[in-house]
Structures are given as C-alpha cells and as structure tokens.
Design a protein around this motif. Structure first.
Motif, PDB file in Angstrom:
ATOM      1  N   UNK A 168       0.632  -0.820   0.039  1.00 10.89           N
ATOM      2  CA  UNK A 168      -0.051   0.016   0.035  1.00 10.89           C
ATOM      3  C   UNK A 168       0.514   1.396  -0.053  1.00 10.89           C
ATOM      4  N   UNK A 169       1.959   0.904   0.748  1.00  9.57           N
ATOM      5  CA  UNK A 169       3.024   2.259   0.844  1.00  9.57           C
ATOM      6  C   UNK A 169       3.263   2.699  -0.503  1.00  9.57           C
ATOM      7  N   UNK A 170       3.935   1.899  -1.560  1.00  9.77           N
ATOM      8  CA  UNK A 170       4.569   2.164  -3.008  1.00  9.77           C
ATOM      9  C   UNK A 170       3.078   2.890  -3.564  1.00  9.77           C
ATOM     10  N   UNK A 171       1.848   2.133  -3.270  1.00  7.20           N
ATOM     11  CA  UNK A 171       1.078   2.582  -4.286  1.00  7.20           C
ATOM     12  C   UNK A 171       0.164   3.533  -4.209  1.00  7.20           C
ATOM     13  N   UNK A 172       0.631   4.119  -2.538  1.00  6.17           N
ATOM     14  CA  UNK A 172       0.210   5.637  -1.962  1.00  6.17           C
ATOM     15  C   UNK A 172       1.223   6.805  -3.306  1.00  6.17           C
ATOM     16  N   UNK A 173       2.553   6.283  -3.433  1.00  3.68           N
ATOM     17  CA  UNK A 173       3.606   6.657  -3.725  1.00  3.68           C
ATOM     18  C   UNK A 173       3.604   7.286  -4.370  1.00  3.68           C
ATOM     19  N   UNK A 174       3.398   6.288  -5.489  1.00  4.10           N
ATOM     20  CA  UNK A 174       3.442   6.625  -7.361  1.00  4.10           C
ATOM     21  C   UNK A 174       1.375   7.257  -7.293  1.00  4.10           C
ATOM     22  N   UNK A 175       1.063   7.042  -6.113  1.00  2.00           N
ATOM     23  CA  UNK A 175      -0.545   7.282  -6.867  1.00  2.00           C
ATOM     24  C   UNK A 175      -0.709   8.884  -6.844  1.00  2.00           C
ATOM     25  N   UNK A 176      -0.553   8.837  -5.112  1.00  2.00           N
ATOM     26  CA  UNK A 176      -0.116  10.392  -4.973  1.00  2.00           C
ATOM     27  C   UNK A 176       0.625  11.518  -6.460  1.00  2.00           C
TER      28      UNK A 176
END
Length: 318
Positions: free
Chosen positions: A287-295
């Motif tokens: 989830x951390x990786x997704x949040x970083x790239x998504x934002x």
C-alpha cells in the motif's frame, strides 16, 4: 445532464469539432448515466472547411454551459474574432470549465485564460503560441494539460485523448473506456506522454509490441520487469526500449507504471477493496508503494481519490 457547448466561428477546423461531437454527442451502448447535452454555439451560420454549419445557440450561451470546447483555430497568424474571445472569457469568469483542442489554445490565450498557466497545443505551433503570449508556460512535449477549470490539448489524436479525459473526470474510467471502444481508439493515454512520436500505435499486427502490450496489461498483478518484457518480445532490453520510445513515447517501466495507476483508479472507482488489496492486484506490492506513486501521478492519495470520485458521482437524494 451536463451541457457541453462547442464554440464555432469562421476559421475553425472541422476535424476537432467533429471529434468532440462524436465523444459527447451520444452515450455508448450499455451506458446508463445521464449523458451530455451538446450545443453548437456561434454568432451566425459559418463555413468550416468545406462544410456549412448552423449553430444551435449564440456565443453568449457559452457562459451557461458546464463545459466549453474550443476546437482548433485554422490560421494561428490571424487573431481570433473578438466576439469569440470575449464569449470564452465570459464563460470562464462565470465558472465554466473551458477546454481547447489543438490550436484552439490560441483562442484561450487571447482571452487571457492561459496567463501564468502551463498549456500546450499542436507541436508545430508551440513556438508561435509562446511568442505571441509570453505569459503562457507552453509545454511542447505533452498530449494535454489539465489545470482544473482550463484544459488544453495538442493536435488531432491528442484532442481525442483530452475529450476522453473529460469523460473520465465526469463519469469514471469504465464509461470513458466504453466511449473509447465505440470509437475504436486507445482507452487512455496520460497527458504527460510525448505528443510527437514516430508511430503512436503499432502499425502492423506482427509488430512485437502489438502482442506484448495486451499481454502485459493482462498481467499487471505480476512484478513484471523490463527483462520480462524483453524476453516475451524476443529481443534485448535495449532494443525493447527503442521500440517503446517509438511507439508510446515513453520507457517500458514508465508505461507499466501508467497502466498500473490506471488499473488502480478503476478498482478505486468500482470496488470497496482496501488499498493494500489494490496494491497487490496492480503489481505495486505494498500500500505504501501504491500511495507514493498514485499521489505523485494523480495528485491525491488513493483514499482521497475514491472519496472524491464517489461524492462527485453519488446519486442525488430523493
């Protein structure tokens, strides 16, 4: 029902006008959301290329529409009509969303809508736009620019990308994809992609990327690497990179990341899955990786995107 006003006058390009009408004029089969009400607005009957067009409404109607579309302007060396510029400016001052297609950016710039903003137009005219309007931050290397209430696109195919982007903002990815399928065009190209590439899509069925791209999209839940893609395509990683740059205007890894983010958006819109579940489903791992790239890509965290999307499209209370 959202009203889309197409601004027309002498000197417009018919391709972009027709393209916008095709996207917003009728809902694709199976789509049940309230569709757009399209109005063609102009001061009088106009000749656009070889065609004569009778507007539905006057240019003063633009300020009452939800979205105003300004098609391409044929001769960038000629000032657009003052009445068109004034009507577009009035629409923006009234809080309307205004989008230009191709060289329609020259109309928006003349109206002052692009001052201090990043904008684009057809690559062949970016220098002219920057020279005529030095307060505009002209970006010659992108397909379209979304500034919220003001949007601009590059030429021809990029105008389609921007129109589909507007549908995606209004109705979500699944509806925009349905429109793209009806028109037989790619469902999404990110605005930041290069607008001038040697070949925007594989031109032959035997092109190595014609098979590789769908194969990769079906496996976004897997941790694909450039080496995996190259092995599947039967070529070296360096050769694969050259093919990707020529066809998509970007690198294999950046293309993969874009597809993962788009898939995450679809899942956030259509499911109640937790962010960590979506991260796994899109090959992001955590989830951390997704949040970083998504934002970084979308501008907001996944949870905020879901809340904003659902509040925008929530059924009205009865």
């Amino acid at each position: 029902m959202t009203t889309v006003a197409l601004a027309v006058t002498e000197g417009m390009l018919h391709f972009e006008l027709s393209l916008a009408y095709e996207v917003f004029g009728s809902a694709p089969a199976g789509v049940t959301v309230p569709w757009y009400d399209v109005e063609v607005c102009g001061s009088d009957a106009v000749r656009i290329g070889r065609f004569r067009l009778e507007p539905d409404q006057g240019l003063d109607r633009l300020r009452h529409a939800d979205t105003v579309i300004v098609p391409g302007w044929a001769d960038v060396d000629v000032d657009p009509p003052a009445e068109l510029v004034d009507a577009v400016r009035a629409a923006h001052e009234a809080g309307r969303r205004v989008a230009s297609l191709c060289t329609g950016a020259f109309v928006l710039a003349a109206a002052g809508l692009l001052d201090g903003r990043r904008a684009t137009t057809h690559w062949a005219h970016t220098e002219a736009l920057a020279g005529l309007h030095p307060r505009v931050e002209v970006d010659p290397d992108v397909l379209y620019v979304d500034n919220g209430s003001v949007l601009t696109s590059a030429g021809k195919a990029a105008a389609m990308d921007l129109c589909l982007h507007l549908v995606r903002l209004d109705h979500g990815s699944s509806v925009a994809n349905a429109v793209a399928r009806r028109l037989v065009v790619p469902p999404h190209r990110a605005g930041g992609q290069a607008q001038f590439v040697a070949a925007p899509v594989p031109t032959r069925d035997d092109h190595p990327l014609a098979v590789l791209l769908p194969w990769a999209i079906e496996r976004l839940d897997q941790p694909l690497t450039v080496e995996d893609l190259a092995r599947r395509a039967g070529m070296s990683s360096r050769n694969l990179g050259r093919h990707f740059r020529a066809v998509t205007g970007t690198t294999p890894l950046r293309w993969l990341l874009t597809q993962r983010i788009r898939r995450a958006q679809e899942l956030l819109e259509a499911t109640d899955d937790m962010v960590d579940v979506i991260a796994t489903a899109t090959g992001m791992g955590t989830a951390t990786t997704l949040r970083r790239h998504f934002k970084r890509t979308v501008g907001v965290p996944p949870d905020s995107y879901r809340r904003t999307f659902r509040s925008r499209h929530a059924a009205p209370e009865r």
